[in-house]
Design a protein around this motif. Structure first.
Motif, PDB file in Angstrom:
ATOM      1  N   LEU A  17       4.721   9.705  -3.317  1.00  0.00           N
ATOM      2  CA  LEU A  17       4.920  10.431  -4.567  1.00  0.00           C
ATOM      3  C   LEU A  17       3.717  11.303  -4.926  1.00  0.00           C
ATOM      4  CD1 LEU A  17       6.584   7.595  -6.696  1.00  0.00           C
ATOM      5  CD2 LEU A  17       7.678   9.739  -6.008  1.00  0.00           C
ATOM      6  N   LEU A  18       2.507  10.785  -4.673  1.00  0.00           N
ATOM      7  CA  LEU A  18       1.299  11.507  -5.079  1.00  0.00           C
ATOM      8  C   LEU A  18       0.782  12.461  -4.010  1.00  0.00           C
ATOM      9  CD1 LEU A  18      -0.714   8.670  -6.892  1.00  0.00           C
ATOM     10  CD2 LEU A  18       0.983  10.245  -7.832  1.00  0.00           C
ATOM     11  N   GLY A  19       1.289  12.314  -2.792  1.00  0.00           N
ATOM     12  CA  GLY A  19       0.807  13.172  -1.719  1.00  0.00           C
ATOM     13  C   GLY A  19      -0.544  12.747  -1.173  1.00  0.00           C
ATOM     14  N   ALA A  20      -1.055  11.615  -1.634  1.00  0.00           N
ATOM     15  CA  ALA A  20      -2.328  11.048  -1.150  1.00  0.00           C
ATOM     16  C   ALA A  20      -2.296   9.556  -1.455  1.00  0.00           C
ATOM     17  CB  ALA A  20      -3.523  11.707  -1.824  1.00  0.00           C
ATOM     18  N   ASP A  21      -3.129   8.801  -0.744  1.00  0.00           N
ATOM     19  CA  ASP A  21      -3.133   7.347  -0.923  1.00  0.00           C
ATOM     20  C   ASP A  21      -4.269   6.944  -1.863  1.00  0.00           C
ATOM     21  OD1 ASP A  21      -2.930   4.649  -0.814  1.00  0.00           O
ATOM     22  OD2 ASP A  21      -3.361   4.442   1.336  1.00  0.00           O
ATOM     23  N   PRO A  22      -3.962   6.667  -3.143  1.00  0.00           N
ATOM     24  CA  PRO A  22      -5.035   6.295  -4.081  1.00  0.00           C
ATOM     25  C   PRO A  22      -5.632   4.920  -3.776  1.00  0.00           C
ATOM     26  CG  PRO A  22      -2.901   5.996  -5.119  1.00  0.00           C
ATOM     27  CD  PRO A  22      -2.640   6.649  -3.792  1.00  0.00           C
ATOM     28  N   PHE A  23      -4.899   4.090  -3.001  1.00  0.00           N
ATOM     29  CA  PHE A  23      -5.400   2.755  -2.682  1.00  0.00           C
ATOM     30  C   PHE A  23      -6.486   2.808  -1.605  1.00  0.00           C
ATOM     31  CE2 PHE A  23      -1.154   2.169  -4.413  1.00  0.00           C
ATOM     32  CZ  PHE A  23      -1.369   1.181  -5.358  1.00  0.00           C
ATOM     33  N   ALA A  24      -6.586   3.952  -0.929  1.00  0.00           N
ATOM     34  CA  ALA A  24      -7.636   4.130   0.077  1.00  0.00           C
ATOM     35  C   ALA A  24      -8.850   4.853  -0.492  1.00  0.00           C
ATOM     36  CB  ALA A  24      -7.088   4.895   1.277  1.00  0.00           C
ATOM     37  N   ALA A  25      -8.709   5.412  -1.696  1.00  0.00           N
ATOM     38  CA  ALA A  25      -9.819   6.155  -2.306  1.00  0.00           C
ATOM     39  C   ALA A  25     -10.853   5.200  -2.881  1.00  0.00           C
ATOM     40  CB  ALA A  25      -9.281   7.070  -3.410  1.00  0.00           C
ATOM     41  N   LYS A  26     -12.111   5.612  -2.904  1.00  0.00           N
ATOM     42  CA  LYS A  26     -13.182   4.803  -3.460  1.00  0.00           C
ATOM     43  C   LYS A  26     -13.087   4.770  -4.978  1.00  0.00           C
ATOM     44  CE  LYS A  26     -16.482   5.639   0.284  1.00  0.00           C
ATOM     45  NZ  LYS A  26     -17.838   6.138   0.628  1.00  0.00           N
ATOM     46  N   THR A  27     -13.403   3.612  -5.553  1.00  0.00           N
ATOM     47  CA  THR A  27     -13.300   3.476  -7.007  1.00  0.00           C
ATOM     48  C   THR A  27     -14.421   4.214  -7.742  1.00  0.00           C
ATOM     49  OG1 THR A  27     -14.533   1.379  -6.916  1.00  0.00           O
ATOM     50  CG2 THR A  27     -12.131   1.247  -6.866  1.00  0.00           C
ATOM     51  N   ASP A  28     -15.498   4.545  -7.033  1.00  0.00           N
ATOM     52  CA  ASP A  28     -16.585   5.267  -7.690  1.00  0.00           C
ATOM     53  C   ASP A  28     -16.640   6.731  -7.268  1.00  0.00           C
ATOM     54  OD1 ASP A  28     -17.305   4.879  -5.078  1.00  0.00           O
ATOM     55  OD2 ASP A  28     -19.302   4.069  -5.506  1.00  0.00           O
ATOM     56  N   GLY A  29     -15.557   7.207  -6.645  1.00  0.00           N
ATOM     57  CA  GLY A  29     -15.519   8.595  -6.204  1.00  0.00           C
ATOM     58  C   GLY A  29     -14.851   9.497  -7.220  1.00  0.00           C
ATOM     59  N   ALA A  30     -14.716  10.773  -6.862  1.00  0.00           N
ATOM     60  CA  ALA A  30     -14.120  11.759  -7.769  1.00  0.00           C
ATOM     61  C   ALA A  30     -12.601  11.780  -7.663  1.00  0.00           C
ATOM     62  CB  ALA A  30     -14.678  13.147  -7.457  1.00  0.00           C
ATOM     63  N   GLU A  31     -12.043  11.075  -6.660  1.00  0.00           N
ATOM     64  CA  GLU A  31     -10.588  11.069  -6.474  1.00  0.00           C
ATOM     65  C   GLU A  31      -9.944  10.026  -7.377  1.00  0.00           C
ATOM     66  OE1 GLU A  31      -9.643  11.749  -1.942  1.00  0.00           O
ATOM     67  OE2 GLU A  31     -11.241  10.268  -2.134  1.00  0.00           O
ATOM     68  N   LEU A  32      -8.622  10.160  -7.542  1.00  0.00           N
ATOM     69  CA  LEU A  32      -7.846   9.138  -8.244  1.00  0.00           C
ATOM     70  C   LEU A  32      -7.727   7.918  -7.326  1.00  0.00           C
ATOM     71  CD1 LEU A  32      -6.019   8.248 -10.633  1.00  0.00           C
ATOM     72  CD2 LEU A  32      -4.091   9.216  -9.347  1.00  0.00           C
ATOM     73  N   SER A  33      -8.146   6.772  -7.837  1.00  0.00           N
ATOM     74  CA  SER A  33      -8.063   5.540  -7.045  1.00  0.00           C
ATOM     75  C   SER A  33      -7.140   4.549  -7.726  1.00  0.00           C
ATOM     76  CB  SER A  33      -9.451   4.913  -6.875  1.00  0.00           C
ATOM     77  OG  SER A  33      -9.947   4.458  -8.121  1.00  0.00           O
ATOM     78  N   ALA A  34      -6.639   3.598  -6.939  1.00  0.00           N
ATOM     79  CA  ALA A  34      -5.782   2.536  -7.470  1.00  0.00           C
ATOM     80  C   ALA A  34      -6.101   1.238  -6.739  1.00  0.00           C
ATOM     81  CB  ALA A  34      -4.305   2.888  -7.304  1.00  0.00           C
ATOM     82  N   ARG A  35      -6.064   0.137  -7.457  1.00  0.00           N
ATOM     83  CA  ARG A  35      -6.278  -1.180  -6.883  1.00  0.00           C
ATOM     84  C   ARG A  35      -5.295  -2.162  -7.520  1.00  0.00           C
ATOM     85  NH1 ARG A  35      -8.763   1.750  -4.152  1.00  0.00           N
ATOM     86  NH2 ARG A  35     -10.893   1.551  -3.336  1.00  0.00           N
ATOM     87  N   VAL A  36      -4.836  -3.131  -6.732  1.00  0.00           N
ATOM     88  CA  VAL A  36      -3.953  -4.178  -7.250  1.00  0.00           C
ATOM     89  C   VAL A  36      -4.792  -5.409  -7.543  1.00  0.00           C
ATOM     90  CG1 VAL A  36      -1.937  -5.624  -6.841  1.00  0.00           C
ATOM     91  CG2 VAL A  36      -2.020  -3.301  -5.902  1.00  0.00           C
ATOM     92  N   SER A  37      -4.830  -5.813  -8.806  1.00  0.00           N
ATOM     93  CA  SER A  37      -5.564  -7.009  -9.196  1.00  0.00           C
ATOM     94  C   SER A  37      -4.628  -7.904  -9.997  1.00  0.00           C
ATOM     95  CB  SER A  37      -6.811  -6.623  -9.998  1.00  0.00           C
ATOM     96  OG  SER A  37      -7.663  -7.720 -10.153  1.00  0.00           O
ATOM     97  N   GLY A  38      -5.181  -8.759 -10.832  1.00  0.00           N
ATOM     98  CA  GLY A  38      -4.350  -9.681 -11.587  1.00  0.00           C
ATOM     99  C   GLY A  38      -3.892 -10.838 -10.714  1.00  0.00           C
ATOM    100  N   PRO A  39      -3.116 -11.771 -11.277  1.00  0.00           N
ATOM    101  CA  PRO A  39      -2.697 -12.966 -10.541  1.00  0.00           C
ATOM    102  C   PRO A  39      -2.020 -12.676  -9.199  1.00  0.00           C
ATOM    103  CG  PRO A  39      -2.227 -13.243 -12.864  1.00  0.00           C
ATOM    104  CD  PRO A  39      -2.707 -11.829 -12.702  1.00  0.00           C
ATOM    105  N   VAL A  40      -1.135 -11.654  -9.154  1.00  0.00           N
ATOM    106  CA  VAL A  40      -0.450 -11.347  -7.891  1.00  0.00           C
ATOM    107  C   VAL A  40      -1.439 -10.824  -6.858  1.00  0.00           C
ATOM    108  CG1 VAL A  40       1.233  -9.822  -6.782  1.00  0.00           C
ATOM    109  CG2 VAL A  40       1.808 -10.965  -8.919  1.00  0.00           C
ATOM    110  N   GLY A  41      -2.298  -9.905  -7.262  1.00  0.00           N
ATOM    111  CA  GLY A  41      -3.278  -9.365  -6.324  1.00  0.00           C
ATOM    112  C   GLY A  41      -4.216 -10.434  -5.803  1.00  0.00           C
TER     113      GLY A  41
END
Length: 749
Positions: free
Chosen positions: A164-188
């Motif tokens: 959908l986004l045309g890029a993988d936000p889960f591979a982006a660094k959390t401290d970079g300029a790109e949009l990043s995503a991470r799965v946390s919480g009980p399931v993660g």
């Protein structure tokens, strides 16, 4: 019939000229047949098995919340979206497209996703962090879903998001300029935890096998001999694995990947030790007996009793974990004890049979021969007779020192162990699951972003439920007055019981920390007072608290209860077994006391290593009980093997000489066995799982202290000090001391 004669008869049964082939064939049929007919343990692993009993307060509260507040019946995965410098409109539009897709085509185990795509841009921006850089999107999954199924759903979610986004936000660094995503919480956290153990299985097995092989090759310098314990352990594992799988398939036990990982280490470490006890005795008798069959029978009769007793001690100690209420402890009991039981049987049947087949060739190229055989070989080949090998000079010096100055030796050992043990009370404990993950693990990275941008309590809110009896109760005010509360939701009435009111509460601290767990009793007290009570009511009367923090609080309380039951049970079981075997109350007391001192010393030294060298602020709260069961049971193994030798020799020689010879004879085999056992536990330190790293370090240190301090110095020194009282109330007829023995071993001694 004497015990020696009984063990010789047993030896002929399992390792006679014909029966040795029968023994090997039976093991081949067992390993192959069970593997084909029964399911493997891995196929029966359940990494979602409950750890807390059904009547535990947090479990009862979870059930109440699921019934009365069904919107919270699932378990959340927190998608942490972040862009340094602030979210762009395109980022928010992309996230909205993700929620739209999840609503139109839900994941297999998905229950609810917030309809962010239906929110206007301004309303959506109000959900962001203060600096507009972060958004937390909770996706609710079905409670009790299998971890593998949840992992598959998350992988599907990531694939859809990238498309959908045309890029993988889960591979982006959390401290970079790109949009990043991470799965946390009980399931993660759940998916990451199981993934860590599963990825560790193969590397752990390979690392353990290679380590055992290398140590055996370095010590015995024989490739054939190095393989014999590995073959024995391999057959034992091939039998244990389907047996555990079958027992689990019948619903009698639960198994998980963590238990199976540690079981592998235990099997190779302790199993190799049992094999070495027999192999070392066999090598020694081959230097005294020309007939290899007689030498093997002598070795079996001399060592099998100690091996059987050692194995039985460990089996019963591990079975004591069945007394635990905490599921993780309880699930360890059967796999661990069964693996040691089968390995003990293998070391008393299969290994003697293999030695009977190979004979002296087992030790090639350094084949042990009698003096007569060496002279015959020299006459045949023209080579000189090799000089007689004497005990290592250091063994002679140390054993003589123990006999001459037992008080000095004992006090020195006590001081060393006591100083190390003094650090044990300073240990800090944690039940924070996230702290055991590597820093680059996805769920931990996501939590770090939440903690930085929001209240860390948002990761796992607490649900507080009150039975108001229809009265007006300002529960929100009472909750907001608590200094550790960050946010309180509006009250929600129960689905079937409108007098039941619930609040979602976020803490202003890490909800998985020890500090957060300490707040749970304060919640109960505050809510009881808000209801007009004294604040000392029993949990569950009018107040219920659910959530991860409440679960971990009950986990800690249940663990403390289990420790108070399991530790005394293990001590009592070992004491009874030692009493039956040694028939001496005094010996039982000081053998158990030395192992307990060694255990606390291992905790103290382990803390120094973990805290000051590795920089950890705390260790997992489960480790002391695990380490206790392993170290006390395995530590007594070495004591039993050495003290049994001293006991036997004391019947035919003065006690001082029996101690000297017992220490020298058992020294090499126990040292090599201790190095192997410590090494196998140290392999856990190479894994990316902090709880296993810390457990491996402490257990390895404990084994080394037993091997190099307790067994060679403290125990024989105490035996020398106590003299004939070491045998009380058993019968012991002292043999007059030889003066040379008292002079440090000159002359005959």
């Amino acid at each position: 019939m004497s015990k020696k004669h009984l063990w010789e008869q047993y030896g002929r049964t399992v390792a006679g000229p014909r029966t040795k082939w029968v023994t090997i064939l039976i093991w081949i049929l067992l390993a192959g047949g069970l593997s084909m007919l029964l399911p493997s343990a891995k196929s029966q692993e359940n990494n979602n098995a409950a750890n807390l009993p059904a009547d535990t307060q947090s479990v009862v509260s979870e059930a109440l919340a699921a019934r009365e507040f069904p919107g919270d019946a699932g378990v959340p995965a927190l998608l942490v979206w972040h862009r340094s410098g602030g979210m762009q409109d395109g980022d928010l539009a992309g996230i909205q497209s993700v929620t739209r897709t999840l609503e139109q085509a839900p994941l297999t185990h998905q229950l609810v996703v917030p309809p962010l795509h239906k929110m206007p841009p301004q309303a959506l921006r109000s959900q962001l962090s203060q600096d507009q850089s972060t958004l937390v999107l909770p996706v609710i999954f079905q409670k009790g879903s299998d971890t593998e199924a949840l992992k598959a759903d998350l992988e599907t979610l990531k694939e859809k998001t990238a498309a959908l986004l045309g890029a993988d936000p889960f591979a982006a660094k959390t401290d970079g300029a790109e949009l990043s995503a991470r799965v946390s919480g009980p399931v993660g956290i759940q998916v990451d935890a199981v993934g860590l153990f599963k990825s560790a299985d193969v590397s752990l097995l390979i690392g353990t096998v290679l380590l055992v092989l290398v140590i055996l090759l370095l010590i015995y310098r024989s490739p054939i001999l190095a393989l014999i314990p590995i073959v024995g352990v391999g057959f034992a594992y091939a039998v244990v694995n389907p047996l555990i799988g079958w027992i689990a398939s019948m619903g009698w036990i639960e198994v998980d990947s963590q238990a199976m990982s540690i079981m592998t280490v235990l099997l190779f470490g302790a199993g190799t030790d049992y094999c070495l006890f027999l192999i070392a005795r066999f090598r020694q008798t081959l230097k005294e007996e020309k007939d290899k069959s007689k030498a093997l029978l002598n070795a079996i009769s001399d060592s099998s009793g100690a091996i059987a007793m050692s194995g039985f001690t460990v089996v019963l100690s591990l079975l004591a974990l069945l007394l635990a209420k905490y599921g993780a402890y309880h699930r360890f009991a059967v796999p661990f004890s069964l693996s040691i039981l089968v390995m003990g049987i293998a070391s008393l049947t299969l290994v003697p049979a293999l030695l009977a087949v190979l004979g002296r060739t087992s030790f090639y190229p350094f084949i042990p021969r009698t003096r007569e055989m060496q002279e015959e070989r020299a006459a045949r080949t023209g080579k000189p007779v090799p000089p007689a090998r004497h005990p290592h000079p250091y063994s002679n010096i140390f054993s003589g020192w123990i006999v001459r100055k037992p008080w000095t030796v004992a006090l020195s050992a006590f001081i060393l162990l006591g100083v190390l043990a003094s650090f044990a009370p300073r240990i800090s404990y944690t039940f924070d699951t996230l702290s055991s993950f590597p820093e680059d693990m996805e769920s931990r990275q996501g939590f770090a972003v939440i903690a930085e941008q929001f209240s860390p309590g948002e990761l796992a809110p607490i649900k507080v439920m009150l039975d108001t009896d229809g009265k007006q109760v300002d529960g929100a005010a009472a909750l907001k007055a608590l200094p550790f509360v960050s946010k309180v939701s509006d009250p929600v009435a129960g689905k079937t019981d409108p007098t039941l009111v619930a609040y979602d509460v976020e803490l202003n601290m890490n909800p998985y920390s020890a500090e957060a767990m300490d707040t749970i009793p304060q919640f109960y007290t505050a809510m009881e007072k808000a209801l007009g009570g004294s604040g000392i009511g029993e949990p569950g009367d009018k107040v219920w608290i659910s959530g991860q923090t409440a679960t971990q609080y009950d986990t800690r309380e249940t663990g403390d209860r289990d420790a108070s039951v399991i530790i005394p049970a293990v001590i009592i079981l070992i004491a009874l077994l030692l009493l039956v075997y040694l028939r001496s109350i005094i010996a039982v007391v000081y053998l158990i006391a030395t192992v307990l001192l060694s255990y606390f010393s291992a905790l103290g030294l382990g803390w120094l290593v973990i805290h000051y060298l590795l920089g950890a602020d705390a260790i997992q709260g489960f480790i002391p009980v695990y380490a206790f069961v392993f170290l006390v049971a395995l530590g007594e193994d070495y004591n039993i093997f050495m003290i049994s030798g001293i006991w036997q020799k004391s019947r035919t020689m003065p006690l001082s000489r029996a101690i000297r010879e017992g220490v020298m004879e058992s020294g090499s085999v126990i040292t090599s066995a201790g190095l192997i056992l410590a090494g196998t536990f140290a392999v856990l330190g190479t894994l990316p799982i902090q709880i296993l790293v810390h457990f491996g370090i402490i257990t390895a240190i404990g084994v080394l202290l037993d091997t190099f301090v307790v067994r060679p110095f403290l125990v024989p020194a105490l035996t020398r000090i106590l003299g004939k009282w070491s045998f009380w109330p058993g019968r012991y007829t002292p043999i007059p001391e030889e003066e040379p023995a008292l002079q440090g071993g000159r002359g005959k001694a």
